[in-house]
Design a protein around this motif. Structure first.
Motif: not given
Length: 106
Positions: A39-56, A61-69
């Motif tokens: 259940l520990m998964l990461g979705i790596e995007l090609d750009k910084p995505c910290s704003e997704l935490t607020l949108r989620a 839905l509670l998520i976190s963003v690590t390593a910027e992307s």
């Protein structure tokens, strides 16, 4: 944990979660990799995505963003396949919309 079958649930539902994410995000060139174990998964995007935490969070839905992307998912060990489906139904469109708005081709 063993008595309650939590490790087996994590493996089974984690595989379901990864498959649903791969299907829900298929073909989007902004996704570099979906990785993890159980259940520990990461979705790596090609750009910084910290704003997704607020949108989620706004979508319930509670998520976190690590390593910027990397969108990090760590649901509880007792999560069900139905709850994972509901999570992906929220998260996949958020990621697709984020990438489309930020220049990644679908």
């Amino acid at each position: 944990m063993e008595k309650d079958g939590l490790l087996e649930n994590a493996a089974r539902v984690g595989a379901h979660l990864k498959a649903r994410l791969e299907k829900g995000l298929a073909g989007n060139k902004g996704i570099k990799e979906i990785r993890g174990q159980g259940l520990m998964l990461g979705i790596e995007l090609d750009k910084p995505c910290s704003e997704l935490t607020l949108r989620a969070a706004e979508a319930g839905l509670l998520i976190s963003v690590t390593a910027e992307s990397v969108v990090r998912l760590v649901p509880p060990l007792i999560v069900s396949a139905a709850e994972v489906d509901a999570m992906v139904a929220i998260l996949a469109p958020l990621i697709r919309d984020f990438l489309a708005a930020n220049g990644a081709p679908a």
